[in-house]
Design an enzyme around this catalytic site. Sequence first.
Site, PDB file in Angstrom:
ATOM      1  N   CYS A  95       5.901  -3.890  -5.982  1.00 27.84           N
ATOM      2  CA  CYS A  95       5.259  -3.153  -4.892  1.00 27.84           C
ATOM      3  C   CYS A  95       6.111  -1.989  -4.348  1.00 27.84           C
ATOM      4  O   CYS A  95       6.157  -0.944  -4.965  1.00 27.84           O
ATOM      5  CB  CYS A  95       4.861  -4.122  -3.791  1.00 27.84           C
ATOM      6  N   ARG A 132      -5.825  -1.553   3.787  1.00 28.36           N
ATOM      7  CA  ARG A 132      -4.769  -1.975   2.855  1.00 28.36           C
ATOM      8  C   ARG A 132      -5.405  -2.842   1.774  1.00 28.36           C
ATOM      9  O   ARG A 132      -6.381  -3.563   2.034  1.00 28.36           O
ATOM     10  CB  ARG A 132      -3.704  -2.802   3.602  1.00 28.36           C
ATOM     11  N   HIS A 196       2.716  -9.767  -5.618  1.00 26.31           N
ATOM     12  CA  HIS A 196       3.636 -10.701  -4.970  1.00 26.31           C
ATOM     13  C   HIS A 196       3.164 -12.116  -5.322  1.00 26.31           C
ATOM     14  O   HIS A 196       2.247 -12.294  -6.114  1.00 26.31           O
ATOM     15  CB  HIS A 196       3.563 -10.521  -3.442  1.00 26.31           C
TER      16      HIS A 196
END
Length: 254
Positions: A95, A132, A196
């Site tokens: 990320c 997001r 993640h």
Amino acid sequence: MKELKILYLYPDILELYGDYGNIQVLKYRSEQRGITATVAPYSIGDNPPNFNDYDLVFAGGGADQEQGILAEDLLKYKDNIKEAVKNGVFFLLICGSYQLFGKYYKGVEGNIIPGLEVFDYYTEALEDRKKRCIGNIVINANLNGKETKIIGFENHGGQTFNIDTPFGDVLFGNGNKFGDKKEGFFLTNVIATYLHGPLLSKNPELADYIIKYCLDRKYNENITLDPLNDKFENKVREQLLNRFLYNSFKKQEQ
Ligand code: GLN
């Protein structure tokens, strides 16, 4: 005794999303096979590392502010990193660190954080900080010719553009940008991804792919890693894939 030497970048700054778990998985899966895994942390103020001295360089994710804090320090190693990538050192970037290896990252405040320009992609966050890409994600990646489902969790405002070699095809979730069909960036010795999770805890095959690559390159062999008991990991994967893929298909049918 074989050894895997890992350089862990900014563990004290890029620590927001539990990506340290990837280091733990790499250590565990190496040591269970009698392979020594040494982890050298590097952060601002430490002695400059030579990236070529390591088999694997790992960096996790972080908020815009943390990316801004470390960018100036990271840029000092631009040439050394480019050389290490060219020499085949493996880079696993999650990320925020993925974003910083491109041309630039434009944060949610509109600020431009210069990237290392190792790769040609670039990332821009949407101005609306509520927008997001957040949620579970499943992609299909090709690991040495084997189609492999990779499961993770994404949480990024950044939308990444100009990727010519993605890590995988999105089966569930967003990917490099909202509604993208592609996720991450992939070269033989580079996996840069939004996943993640921690990534490797949910994807033991991917962890072994990385360990094998590093040892094959270092010892100039075609190593066969002893299988580990992944019964639990595979049970969890089965549950998650059913939930994300099966249910998502079921919803589409309704
Ligand atoms: N701050 C970056 C973004 O919001 C990276 C986030 C992360 O590392 N999960 O896109």
